[in-house]
Scaffold this motif. Structure first.
Motif, PDB file in Angstrom:
ATOM      1  N   UNK A  23       0.911  -1.142   0.152  1.00 50.16           N
ATOM      2  CA  UNK A  23       0.082  -0.108   0.049  1.00 50.16           C
ATOM      3  C   UNK A  23       0.966   1.208  -0.031  1.00 50.16           C
ATOM      4  N   UNK A  24       1.804   1.121   0.972  1.00 47.24           N
ATOM      5  CA  UNK A  24       3.002   2.211   0.762  1.00 47.24           C
ATOM      6  C   UNK A  24       3.357   2.680  -0.495  1.00 47.24           C
ATOM      7  N   UNK A  25       3.660   1.293  -1.328  1.00 45.69           N
ATOM      8  CA  UNK A  25       4.333   1.651  -2.509  1.00 45.69           C
ATOM      9  C   UNK A  25       3.504   1.940  -3.674  1.00 45.69           C
ATOM     10  N   UNK A  26       2.303   1.673  -3.513  1.00 47.24           N
ATOM     11  CA  UNK A  26       1.411   2.522  -4.592  1.00 47.24           C
ATOM     12  C   UNK A  26       1.334   3.782  -4.303  1.00 47.24           C
ATOM     13  N   UNK A  27       1.383   4.114  -3.391  1.00 52.00           N
ATOM     14  CA  UNK A  27       1.311   5.895  -3.061  1.00 52.00           C
ATOM     15  C   UNK A  27       2.636   6.372  -3.720  1.00 52.00           C
ATOM     16  N   UNK A  28       3.849   5.826  -3.289  1.00 55.37           N
ATOM     17  CA  UNK A  28       4.997   6.282  -3.724  1.00 55.37           C
ATOM     18  C   UNK A  28       5.133   6.189  -5.206  1.00 55.37           C
ATOM     19  N   UNK A  29       4.450   5.062  -5.819  1.00 56.18           N
ATOM     20  CA  UNK A  29       4.640   4.794  -7.347  1.00 56.18           C
ATOM     21  C   UNK A  29       3.903   5.856  -8.014  1.00 56.18           C
ATOM     22  N   UNK A  30       2.754   6.143  -7.452  1.00 58.06           N
ATOM     23  CA  UNK A  30       1.990   7.604  -8.173  1.00 58.06           C
ATOM     24  C   UNK A  30       2.683   8.526  -8.020  1.00 58.06           C
TER      25      UNK A  30
END
Length: 279
Positions: A38-45
């Motif tokens: 979930x953290x990665x999806x935010x960072x990827x965006x």
């Protein structure tokens, strides 16, 4: 797909692969692998919005909280699951397909310092066991299993199992029908990238069931062993040598045909030889 549907899909994927999961609340609150995704999806965006510094800061916060390091530029598919999670490293140009599973200590790293593609690409349904290292711009086909602590430096064909340092192919998964795939999916997946040469009698029996065209054909086709038929003129094993003893003196005083019938009744399965004249 909405955000809430994606979150529910992530939680359901944990239920499908981790028998220790007891409730959705437990997964949301205590599973670092879910938190890292979930953290990665935010960072990827943020990375896609060209906010690279902010994206790296979010990824660093995720690393502090979960012990899992995922570069914000890495591309990750749906239903990705990191079990246990501590020590997992996923590089910048890594690409991960759908339904993949990584265990603790896994590294998807590079072997060169030049820019460009330098990290692995994982197909769908790949399982990488604990402590394994997958290095370089290599490609792992769909359904590949990498054993624990293996070091993989070359491409892996779909459906193969690899173990060792350097990793070598020790098994090839056979092509199965759609019905067999559904049965295998209900039975579960290979945790920790178990190789085929590791003895597992339960897995061998399940494999035989899956190879049959019908799930129950293997059991139904097993015939019970029948006792051997009695041969004419011989008493079956276990029969008393003189069956007329149970009739006492009456047996010896009977005429020949009646005496023979008394022997048949006493012996049960006894079949007299041809030509005795017994009807």
């Amino acid at each position: 797909m909405s955000v809430w549907q994606r979150l529910k899909e992530d939680i359901d994927s944990v239920f499908a692969r981790d028998p220790a999961a007891r409730s959705r609340t437990e997964i949301v609150l205590t599973y670092p692998g879910i938190h890292a995704i979930w953290w990665h999806r935010f960072a990827h965006q943020l990375w896609r919005w060209r906010l690279s510094l902010l994206a790296r800061m979010v990824a660093n916060i995720s690393r502090w909280l979960t012990g899992i390091e995922i570069h914000p530029a890495a591309k990750i598919g749906r239903r990705f699951f990191i079990d246990h999670g501590m020590g997992v490293v996923i590089g910048e140009t890594a690409e991960i397909g759908d339904d993949c599973t990584l265990y603790h200590g896994v590294t998807l790293g590079g072997t060169q310092w030049s820019a460009g593609k330098r990290h692995p690409t994982l197909g769908n349904g790949v399982v990488v066991g604990a402590g394994a290292k997958v290095l370089g711009p290599i490609t792992l086909g769909d359904g590949v299993r990498v054993g624990s602590n293996a070091v993989l430096l070359q491409d892996a064909p779909p459906g193969t199992t690899l173990v060792g340092i350097p990793a070598r192919i020790v098994g090839q998964r056979p092509q199965i029908s759609e019905q067999q795939a559904r049965i295998a999916q209900r039975l579960g997946f290979d945790a920790y990238g178990v190789a085929q040469d590791m003895p597992d009698p339960v897995a061998e029996v399940i494999d035989r069931l899956l190879k049959s065209s019908n799930g129950g054909q293997f059991i139904r086709g097993t015939a019970r062993r029948r006792p051997p038929a009695a041969q004419p003129g011989r008493l079956p094993s276990g029969t008393r040598a003189n069956p007329c003893r149970q009739y006492g003196s009456r047996c010896g005083g009977l005429p020949a045909p009646n005496r023979a019938r008394a022997q048949v009744r006493a012996a049960g399965r006894y079949q007299p030889a041809a030509g005795l004249g017994i009807n």
